[in-house]
Design an enzyme around this catalytic site. Sequence first.
Site, PDB file in Angstrom:
ATOM      1  NE  ARG A 163      -1.184   2.513   2.946  1.00 43.62           N
ATOM      2  CZ  ARG A 163      -0.685   3.425   3.323  1.00 43.62           C
ATOM      3  NH1 ARG A 163      -0.544   4.609   2.850  1.00 43.62           N
ATOM      4  NH2 ARG A 163      -0.255   3.504   4.769  1.00 43.62           N
ATOM      5  CG  ASP A 164       3.015   4.385   3.239  1.00 47.84           C
ATOM      6  OD1 ASP A 164       2.837   4.978   2.416  1.00 47.84           O
ATOM      7  OD2 ASP A 164       3.442   4.653   4.279  1.00 47.84           O
TER       8      ASP A 164
ATOM      9  CG  HIS B 283       3.802   4.713   9.247  1.00 45.40           C
ATOM     10  ND1 HIS B 283       3.008   3.640   8.402  1.00 45.40           N
ATOM     11  CD2 HIS B 283       4.381   5.556   8.223  1.00 45.40           C
ATOM     12  CE1 HIS B 283       3.132   3.882   7.180  1.00 45.40           C
ATOM     13  NE2 HIS B 283       4.121   5.257   7.056  1.00 45.40           N
TER      14      HIS B 283
ATOM     15  CG  HIS C  41       8.026   7.852   5.390  1.00 43.96           C
ATOM     16  ND1 HIS C  41       7.530   7.647   4.054  1.00 43.96           N
ATOM     17  CD2 HIS C  41       6.721   7.346   5.771  1.00 43.96           C
ATOM     18  CE1 HIS C  41       6.436   6.751   3.842  1.00 43.96           C
ATOM     19  NE2 HIS C  41       5.812   6.857   5.066  1.00 43.96           N
TER      20      HIS C  41
ATOM     21  CB  CYS D 120       2.911  10.401   1.244  1.00 48.70           C
ATOM     22  SG  CYS D 120       1.104  11.101   1.123  1.00 48.70           S
TER      23      CYS D 120
ATOM     24  CG  ASN E 296       6.833   3.412   3.874  1.00 47.09           C
ATOM     25  OD1 ASN E 296       6.092   3.636   4.875  1.00 47.09           O
ATOM     26  ND2 ASN E 296       6.586   3.502   2.595  1.00 47.09           N
TER      27      ASN E 296
END
Length: 303
Positions: A18-19, A210, A212, A243, A252
């Site tokens: 996803r990310d 979370h 990055h 993003c 990430n």
Amino acid sequence: MSSNVLPRKVRVVEVGPRDGLQNESEIIATAAKIQFIELLNQAGFATIEVTSFVSPRAIPQLADAAQVYSAVTRRPGTTYPVLVPNRQGMERALAAGVRAIAVFTAASEAFTQANIHMTIAESIAAFTPVMEMARAEGVSVRGYISTAFGCPYQGVVAPESVVDVAQQLLDLGVDELSIGDTIGVATPNQVMDLVPRLASIADLDRLALHFHDTRGTALANVLAGLEQGITIFDSAAGGAGGCPYAPGAAGNLATEDLLYMLHGMGIATGIDLDAVVAASRYLAPHLSRPLTSKYLRAVSATH
Ligand code: COA
Ligand code: ZN
């Protein structure tokens, strides 16, 4: 540095499908996404975030969410959450058989407006029907708070804003919160400041971090989180990602780099690092940018 005993076990949430993929401009074949997730499945993750049921106009890369979700083998013991922004996304997700979702807002108004065209308050309001549907169906819900350590548009984000949004998501009934450094600006002192504030409103075992790795501070931030008792960390295989609404966002935190550090510290994850490397190697030729995982580069140089 606190003298806290570090956790012996950590849950790594793999967000690569996803990310990691949502920011890729070249559309990746659905079959390649499915194969990537199948390879991640072999690594033994307890949680793999597989796609987003967002507007395909907002994220064309994940327009195939239903096909991907339906095709993935659901291993016993693994959950496969998906991102859901609104009621329409929830209806699509439920129709595909989804059993775990994530809603997402941010700690900065400017970012929320750019990302989902809503104020933070409007985003919380949009989640209310989604939460009701989730509760009725027994679907678990994670709440993401993006830009918790800094915003590409407004700069500084006050920890009080993060706690305020976290409280609203908890009041809404989310099971878990993931606190995101969307643009990779956080430094460990911020983590040491923010985590105790959040721990005063939510149990530690419901809090995920979370990071990055845009500025190389992600693993240092993980260590700060571990010292504060955090046991859930998000990462993406190979360090893919960024993003679309966070200019300059690099990938990430790479799952391989995170696993290498955790395992080296004697912290168990239940995940097979070599299998993650295999998944990243499969994915790499499908991406427009090279993967940034340092561990992946190191093993690729010697093999
Ligand atoms: N799934 C599929 N389509 C959706 C949708 C969903 N969850 N939500 C909205 N749409 C469609 C609507 O049907 C509408 O289509 P139409 O123009 O053909 O009628 C269009 O998208 C616009 O809908 P609207 O409700 O006006 O939303 P918007 O344009 O203000 O967009 C979001 C709001 C939240 C739906 C959109 O910005 C979005 O999906 N953002 C996700 C961003 C993201 O994933 N960021 C990365 C994660 S941090
Ligand atoms: Zn992210």
